[in-house]
Design a protein around this motif. Structure first.
Motif, PDB file in Angstrom:
ATOM      1  N   ILE A  15       0.838  -1.206   0.000  1.00  0.00           N
ATOM      2  CA  ILE A  15       0.000   0.000   0.000  1.00  0.00           C
ATOM      3  C   ILE A  15       0.872   1.254   0.000  1.00  0.00           C
ATOM      4  CG2 ILE A  15      -0.382   0.332   2.482  1.00  0.00           C
ATOM      5  CD1 ILE A  15      -3.100   0.477  -0.202  1.00  0.00           C
ATOM      6  N   LEU A  16       2.052   1.181   0.596  1.00  0.00           N
ATOM      7  CA  LEU A  16       2.983   2.308   0.581  1.00  0.00           C
ATOM      8  C   LEU A  16       3.363   2.667  -0.861  1.00  0.00           C
ATOM      9  CD1 LEU A  16       4.590   4.177   2.473  1.00  0.00           C
ATOM     10  CD2 LEU A  16       6.419   2.490   2.414  1.00  0.00           C
ATOM     11  N   GLY A  17       3.429   1.661  -1.716  1.00  0.00           N
ATOM     12  CA  GLY A  17       3.755   1.885  -3.114  1.00  0.00           C
ATOM     13  C   GLY A  17       2.762   2.777  -3.830  1.00  0.00           C
ATOM     14  N   GLU A  18       1.552   2.866  -3.319  1.00  0.00           N
ATOM     15  CA  GLU A  18       0.535   3.698  -3.965  1.00  0.00           C
ATOM     16  C   GLU A  18       0.832   5.192  -3.836  1.00  0.00           C
ATOM     17  OE1 GLU A  18      -1.597   2.440  -6.087  1.00  0.00           O
ATOM     18  OE2 GLU A  18      -0.662   0.541  -5.549  1.00  0.00           O
ATOM     19  N   LEU A  19       1.770   5.562  -2.981  1.00  0.00           N
ATOM     20  CA  LEU A  19       2.185   6.973  -2.927  1.00  0.00           C
ATOM     21  C   LEU A  19       2.712   7.433  -4.280  1.00  0.00           C
ATOM     22  CD1 LEU A  19       3.976   7.148   0.535  1.00  0.00           C
ATOM     23  CD2 LEU A  19       1.794   8.188  -0.089  1.00  0.00           C
ATOM     24  N   SER A  20       3.449   6.545  -4.953  1.00  0.00           N
ATOM     25  CA  SER A  20       3.961   6.925  -6.269  1.00  0.00           C
ATOM     26  C   SER A  20       2.829   7.032  -7.290  1.00  0.00           C
ATOM     27  CB  SER A  20       5.032   5.938  -6.742  1.00  0.00           C
ATOM     28  OG  SER A  20       4.478   4.664  -7.003  1.00  0.00           O
ATOM     29  N   MET A  22      -0.154   8.271  -6.726  1.00  0.00           N
ATOM     30  CA  MET A  22      -0.732   9.614  -6.581  1.00  0.00           C
ATOM     31  C   MET A  22       0.114  10.643  -7.322  1.00  0.00           C
ATOM     32  SD  MET A  22      -2.248   9.848  -2.689  1.00  0.00           S
ATOM     33  CE  MET A  22      -0.644   9.768  -1.941  1.00  0.00           C
ATOM     34  N   LEU A  23       1.433  10.529  -7.208  1.00  0.00           N
ATOM     35  CA  LEU A  23       2.318  11.459  -7.904  1.00  0.00           C
ATOM     36  C   LEU A  23       2.237  11.272  -9.419  1.00  0.00           C
ATOM     37  CD1 LEU A  23       5.327  11.197  -5.458  1.00  0.00           C
ATOM     38  CD2 LEU A  23       3.899  13.214  -5.837  1.00  0.00           C
ATOM     39  N   LEU A  24       2.081  10.031  -9.855  1.00  0.00           N
ATOM     40  CA  LEU A  24       1.915   9.768 -11.282  1.00  0.00           C
ATOM     41  C   LEU A  24       0.623  10.405 -11.797  1.00  0.00           C
ATOM     42  CD1 LEU A  24       2.926   8.304 -13.835  1.00  0.00           C
ATOM     43  CD2 LEU A  24       1.623   6.306 -13.063  1.00  0.00           C
ATOM     44  N   SER A  25      -0.426  10.347 -11.014  1.00  0.00           N
ATOM     45  CA  SER A  25      -1.708  10.960 -11.396  1.00  0.00           C
ATOM     46  C   SER A  25      -1.591  12.482 -11.467  1.00  0.00           C
ATOM     47  CB  SER A  25      -2.801  10.574 -10.399  1.00  0.00           C
ATOM     48  OG  SER A  25      -3.018   9.181 -10.449  1.00  0.00           O
ATOM     49  N   ILE A  26      -0.887  13.065 -10.529  1.00  0.00           N
ATOM     50  CA  ILE A  26      -0.675  14.523 -10.552  1.00  0.00           C
ATOM     51  C   ILE A  26       0.144  14.894 -11.774  1.00  0.00           C
ATOM     52  CG2 ILE A  26       0.440  16.456  -9.357  1.00  0.00           C
ATOM     53  CD1 ILE A  26      -0.301  14.978  -6.701  1.00  0.00           C
ATOM     54  N   ARG A  27       1.154  14.105 -12.079  1.00  0.00           N
ATOM     55  CA  ARG A  27       1.991  14.331 -13.258  1.00  0.00           C
ATOM     56  C   ARG A  27       1.127  14.303 -14.521  1.00  0.00           C
ATOM     57  NH1 ARG A  27       4.349  11.113 -16.922  1.00  0.00           N
ATOM     58  NH2 ARG A  27       6.370  11.713 -17.755  1.00  0.00           N
ATOM     59  N   TRP A  28       0.288  13.293 -14.628  1.00  0.00           N
ATOM     60  CA  TRP A  28      -0.612  13.160 -15.779  1.00  0.00           C
ATOM     61  C   TRP A  28      -1.536  14.380 -15.881  1.00  0.00           C
ATOM     62  CZ3 TRP A  28      -5.957  12.889 -16.007  1.00  0.00           C
ATOM     63  CH2 TRP A  28      -6.498  12.537 -17.235  1.00  0.00           C
ATOM     64  N   GLN A  45       7.591  15.391 -11.200  1.00  0.00           N
ATOM     65  CA  GLN A  45       8.255  14.318 -11.943  1.00  0.00           C
ATOM     66  C   GLN A  45       9.421  13.744 -11.138  1.00  0.00           C
ATOM     67  OE1 GLN A  45       7.944  14.007 -15.980  1.00  0.00           O
ATOM     68  NE2 GLN A  45      10.135  14.053 -16.392  1.00  0.00           N
ATOM     69  N   LEU A  46      10.211  14.628 -10.533  1.00  0.00           N
ATOM     70  CA  LEU A  46      11.329  14.183  -9.708  1.00  0.00           C
ATOM     71  C   LEU A  46      10.836  13.424  -8.472  1.00  0.00           C
ATOM     72  CD1 LEU A  46      14.384  14.144  -9.166  1.00  0.00           C
ATOM     73  CD2 LEU A  46      14.093  16.317  -7.975  1.00  0.00           C
ATOM     74  N   LEU A  47       9.801  13.946  -7.835  1.00  0.00           N
ATOM     75  CA  LEU A  47       9.216  13.255  -6.671  1.00  0.00           C
ATOM     76  C   LEU A  47       8.665  11.893  -7.059  1.00  0.00           C
ATOM     77  CD1 LEU A  47       7.380  16.163  -4.826  1.00  0.00           C
ATOM     78  CD2 LEU A  47       9.291  14.799  -3.956  1.00  0.00           C
ATOM     79  N   PHE A  48       7.977  11.835  -8.211  1.00  0.00           N
ATOM     80  CA  PHE A  48       7.422  10.567  -8.669  1.00  0.00           C
ATOM     81  C   PHE A  48       8.531   9.537  -8.887  1.00  0.00           C
ATOM     82  CE2 PHE A  48       6.887   7.982 -12.539  1.00  0.00           C
ATOM     83  CZ  PHE A  48       6.044   7.020 -12.004  1.00  0.00           C
ATOM     84  N   ALA A  49       9.551   9.917  -9.656  1.00  0.00           N
ATOM     85  CA  ALA A  49      10.629   8.975  -9.952  1.00  0.00           C
ATOM     86  C   ALA A  49      11.341   8.538  -8.672  1.00  0.00           C
ATOM     87  CB  ALA A  49      11.618   9.605 -10.930  1.00  0.00           C
TER      88      ALA A  49
END
Length: 122
Positions: A15-20, A22-28, A45-49
């Protein structure tokens, strides 16, 4: 009614992996609203990666190694959990690990390609 508890520790790092995500969705969202070349986009983008690599690669893989280390305990779960649920859960977790490594490689290639383009334009 019986409640089965399989891998509560594993669920935590899954479930911790889902933090990325959220960032991917914001990026999109930033790309789709025409903000793909803004400072906020670059930060997201940097936070997501970073989050993807930290959580979905390093922490997830550490979880896989933790499961492997405790394989006897996991195999003993079949005494309290139907074997089909145990095998399904382990299979999904392993498939997720492979998928995360696949996407990590894609993200790495994308980062390298954008860095090369940046270097060519300078």
């Amino acid at each position: 009614q019986r409640i089965l508890s399989i891998f509560p520790f594993g669920f935590a790092w899954l479930i911790l992996g889902e933090l990325s995500t959220m960032l991917l969705s914001i990026r999109w969202l930033l790309i789709k609203t025409g903000r793909g070349d803004t400072g906020i986009f670059k930060a997201v983008q940097l936070l997501f990666a970073s989050a993807f690599w930290l959580i979905r690669v390093f922490i997830y893989q550490a979880g896989i190694w933790h499961m492997a280390y405790h394989y006897r305990t996991i195999l003993d779960l079949h005494k309290s959990v139907p074997l089909v649920f145990l095998i399904t859960t382990i299979s999904i977790i392993l498939a997720g690990a492979i998928l995360n490594l696949f996407w990590a490689f894609k993200i790495y290639k994308m980062a390298l390609s954008s860095q090369r383009q940046k270097n060519k334009s300078e």
